[in-house]
Design an enzyme around this catalytic site. Structure first.
Site, PDB file in Angstrom:
ATOM      1  N   LYS A   1       0.886  -1.179   0.000  1.00 53.19           N
ATOM      2  CA  LYS A   1       0.000   0.000   0.000  1.00 53.19           C
ATOM      3  C   LYS A   1       0.914   1.217   0.000  1.00 53.19           C
ATOM      4  CE  LYS A   1      -4.212  -1.833   1.346  1.00 53.19           C
ATOM      5  NZ  LYS A   1      -4.390  -2.455   2.643  1.00 53.19           N
TER       6      LYS A   1
ATOM      7  N   HIS B   1       0.549   7.463   2.529  1.00 51.62           N
ATOM      8  CA  HIS B   1      -0.097   8.749   2.263  1.00 51.62           C
ATOM      9  C   HIS B   1      -0.057   9.637   3.505  1.00 51.62           C
ATOM     10  CE1 HIS B   1      -3.705   7.457   4.365  1.00 51.62           C
ATOM     11  NE2 HIS B   1      -3.664   6.333   3.675  1.00 51.62           N
TER      12      HIS B   1
ATOM     13  N   HIS C   1      -0.494   8.776   7.171  1.00 50.31           N
ATOM     14  CA  HIS C   1       0.541   8.069   7.951  1.00 50.31           C
ATOM     15  C   HIS C   1       1.556   9.005   8.584  1.00 50.31           C
ATOM     16  CE1 HIS C   1      -0.610   4.878   4.921  1.00 50.31           C
ATOM     17  NE2 HIS C   1      -0.898   4.327   6.076  1.00 50.31           N
TER      18      HIS C   1
END
Ligand code: ARG
Length: 495
Positions: free
Chosen positions: A47, A50, A53
């Site tokens: 993943k 973005h 985080h």
């Protein structure tokens, strides 16, 4: 009781105390011999990273620095999300639509695309079958089982996806100056699970319920926590129980922090309760350090609506913008690229750690990069200003400082803020709230700027007074630098 302090004496005591041990004002040894585990960032493999985080990464990084500063031994743990059926899906998608390209030549962006495609195709298949059967999903489950069983091809594909993600995210960590001591993620606990499940079963904490093993938490007003699903597979929570025990056994922590968004409040309440029910009184040292959500320019992020801001893009843009400002304001600055990086990244990090962590954050460019407001660049600029004063002061003959001249209110404010700094650091640690340091350091920068504009620091006719004011500046520089360091922001010497 009224106490009157002679201002000049106060200035002497505070300034000399700071300068006696540069870089350690506010530090302590209270954590000597004690270990703190910090679980932060904890990204999911395959993943993308973005801006959602950012908080876990930077709050965790800051708390780690604060604990280190107080003498604790710290263990920074990136609890990777690297286990689960989604990796079976990834493999199926990669094999079918990956075009034979080796994983190491791909990137996470492409992996995410493949994953999205898997879901689209699986949905189509389900819709086409009267019984909703989906062979694609069967295939994915079979591949995940192969990973579990150690099949060479499956494990290699999974491993390479992991390496690819870590390589990409590593570049962002480098930019942010963030490090970890351990990358033991969810998969790491796979072989430690049976013993934990056994313990849960034997102690009677967990019991069977319609084929699944659960912990009933109704007595604590919480929904049950599933330990083993009816098909025998473990879940996120099971792995967290194993991880908690492993951390206690391996590091013997006095505290174990989890820097995770408030959406997981229930998960951590359940986890801590289960550890308590298992009879481990060290559950008291476990703490969920929650934080709010990040929106971007007034809009909530949503992967589903395609509104995502990747951290790497945000940071690069911040550096670019900082570079433009530097080009405009100080075209002759040496190493502009380096300073642009420090200022751009610093602006983003500061913005993230400026408000109470449980408040939601709306990231706005004009607020993050403003050199006048309460921003990273403003505080960094004040630090650079102190450095510039100190460079100029070198031209002055050395003299024994005479602090008795420091009696004005502006200096007084500066001194009070410096003297409170150690308490603020301590409080920030106790409350897991780095923003206390951010705001205090900002106040110090503001107070110093006020002092700087209203008083002449260097005066040819008064070498002893000059030496005292220069030392005050030196102390301010030292404390600002420490404050910035503790929140994970660099302090350039020229801007
Ligand atoms: N990977 C998880 C997520 O993105 C966060 C893990 C946090 N740490 C933990 N020990 N549960 O939601």
């Amino acid at each position: 009781l009224n106490v009157f302090l002679r201002r000049g004496g106060l200035a002497r005591d505070i300034v000399e105390a700071v300068l006696a041990h540069p870089g350690s004002w506010g530090s302590s040894e209270i954590g000597k011999g004690k270990t703190v585990c910090l679980d932060y960032s904890s990204i999911n493999i395959a993943k993308r990273f973005h801006i959602g985080h950012l908080s876990t990464t930077m709050i965790g990084n800051s708390l780690k620095r604060i604990y280190d500063f107080n003498g604790y031994t710290t263990v920074g743990i990136n609890h990777l999300g690297d286990w689960g059926t989604q990796f079976g899906k990834m493999i199926v998608a990669y094999k079918r639509w990956g075009g034979g390209k080796p994983i190491e030549e791909s990137n996470v962006r492409e992996l995410v695309k493949l994953y999205v495609r898997f879901h689209e195709e699986a949905e189509k298949e389900e819709a086409a079958n009267a019984d909703k059967h989906c062979a694609l999903n069967d295939e994915a489950r079979a591949w995940f089982r192969k990973i579990e069983q150690g099949d060479a091809e499956a494990v290699s594909l999974w491993q390479r996806m992991k390496e690819l993600t870590l390589k990409e995210v590593g570049a962002v960590y480098d930019l942010l100056g963030v490090q970890f001591d351990s990358y033991a993620g969810e998969s790491f606990y796979e072989d430690k699970m049976p013993a934990v499940i056994e313990e849960l079963r034997e102690s009677g904490v967990a019991k069977l319920d319609r084929g699944a093993l659960i912990v009933d938490l109704s007595a604590y007003d919480m929904p049950p926590c599933i330990i083993l699903k009816s098909d025998g597979s473990t879940i996120y929570a099971t792995r967290d129980i194993a991880a908690a025990i492993y951390r206690k056994e391996t590091y013997d922590f006095v505290k174990s922090l989890y820097v995770v968004a408030y959406q997981q409040n229930l998960h951590f309440k359940q986890l801590f309760k289960i550890i308590e029910l298992m009879g481990h009184d060290w559950y008291k040292g476990m703490e969920h350090v929650s934080f709010g959500m990040v929106s971007y320019e007034g809009r909530a992020l949503s992967t589903r609506e395609g509104y995502v801001v990747y951290l790497e893009d945000l940071l690069n843009k911040a550096v670019e913008k900082a570079r433009e400002i530097i080009e405009e304001k100080s075209p002759n600055l040496p190493n502009k690229d380096e300073v642009a990086r420090q200022v751009g990244v610093g602006a983003v990090v500061y913005f993230d750690l400026h408000n109470d962590r449980n408040k939601d954050i709306d990231f706005r460019w004009e607020r993050a990069l403003n050199f006048d407001g309460e921003t990273g660049p403003y505080v960094q600029y004040t630090h650079a200003r102190c450095c510039s004063v100190l460079r100029k002061a070198e031209a002055f003959a050395a003299a024994e400082p005479d602090y008795s001249v420091i009696t004005d209110d502006e200096a007084q404010d500066v001194l009070m803020l410096i003297s409170h700094f150690p308490q603020v650091v301590r409080k920030a640690m106790e409350q897991s709230e780095p923003s206390m340091i951010t705001r205090h350091t900002t106040q110090l920068a503001q107070a110093y700027n006020k002092y700087y504009f209203e008083h002449r620091i260097m005066d040819e006719s008064d070498p002893a007074g000059t030496a005292a004011r220069v030392n005050l500046t030196r102390a301010v520089r030292d404390v600002i630098k420490t404050g910035l360091y503790l929140i994970g922001v660099e302090a350039p010497e020229r801007m």
